[in-house]
Design a protein around this motif. Sequence first.
Motif, PDB file in Angstrom:
ATOM      1  N   ASN A  88      -4.542  -8.316   7.247  1.00 23.40           N
ATOM      2  CA  ASN A  88      -4.291  -8.781   5.880  1.00 23.40           C
ATOM      3  C   ASN A  88      -5.260  -8.133   4.896  1.00 23.40           C
ATOM      4  N   ARG A  92      -4.443  -5.496   1.849  1.00 23.09           N
ATOM      5  CA  ARG A  92      -4.924  -5.815   0.497  1.00 23.09           C
ATOM      6  C   ARG A  92      -5.772  -4.668  -0.065  1.00 23.09           C
ATOM      7  N   TYR A 216       0.144  -8.840   0.885  1.00 22.35           N
ATOM      8  CA  TYR A 216      -1.262  -8.528   0.609  1.00 22.35           C
ATOM      9  C   TYR A 216      -1.447  -7.200  -0.116  1.00 22.35           C
TER      10      TYR A 216
END
Length: 307
Positions: A88, A92, A216
């Motif tokens: 994640n 991101r 993300y």
Amino acid sequence: MNRNRLLIGAAALLLIWVGGNLALHFGQKHHDRLDYNIDQLFPPDKPPPPGEIYASTLAAIMDHELHTGFGWRPNDFFLWGPKVAADNNSDRQLGIIQAVRETTRIFKDHLTKVSSNQYDPNLVIADTDFRNDAEKWILPSPEGKYDDGVKHLRMYVAGLHTTPPSSRELNTRAVELIRLIQTWTDLLGDAHANLYRSTKDDGSPVHSWDCDHYFYHSQGYAHVMYHMMLALEREYAGQIKDDPVLKTLFDDSIDALGKAAVLKPLIVMNGSPDGLFANHRRNLDAYINEARQKMYSIREELERSPL
């Protein structure tokens, strides 16, 4: 006896797995919040040279990703890399670096350069550094190049304080700021498309386990734009205060981006519109699209503005 041992071992492994995922979840929630207060660092009654808040905020965003939490994740060695755990944060960060690249490019090409003026040399290097492959392990590593980009952003800030200034100040022409807002709305349009897509580029369906990648990555865009909108609000404070419509649009955009930047479900769900479970991609898109629409209005207001 052997069966009991197997059950105990399985239970222990399950607890470790659950505990590990909870640790990653709450660690990510903490990491997502950048502890950077512009008003504390740059008191409104002591305005810095134009461009300092913009460059300092951009440097702080990248420095945070490089030196806190697990550091830069997208290029980690495959045995403990982003496909093994903590993907994640990797997704991101890929969104963050894409938004940082475009935000730096506009800073170099337009916000500090007019017509035939030369480019600021530190911004040229920072822009080049941030374009290094985010997933390359070495030769060169993105960590080293991105650190150098942060260094040259800070050298740019230092140059604003020399006599005479050796760095090019940010200009406050509306036409240049429009270019940045247009670039950001394009990125948010990409996020909107990914948050609604049902098939991948190869035509295969988007499965539930794919959704967190789009979630993300899109959130990375919002994180950068949230902090940079706060920086712009201060850089253009004198002009914005004379246009209450523009001030309201800025505040609304900042509010939507701020909520999008820290939305962190325990599991990214992909429920149907009329189903029992949430669809977190759609939830995030509500904030993304709100910010995008407000930015369209900001651009329209700037086109009418004498700024």
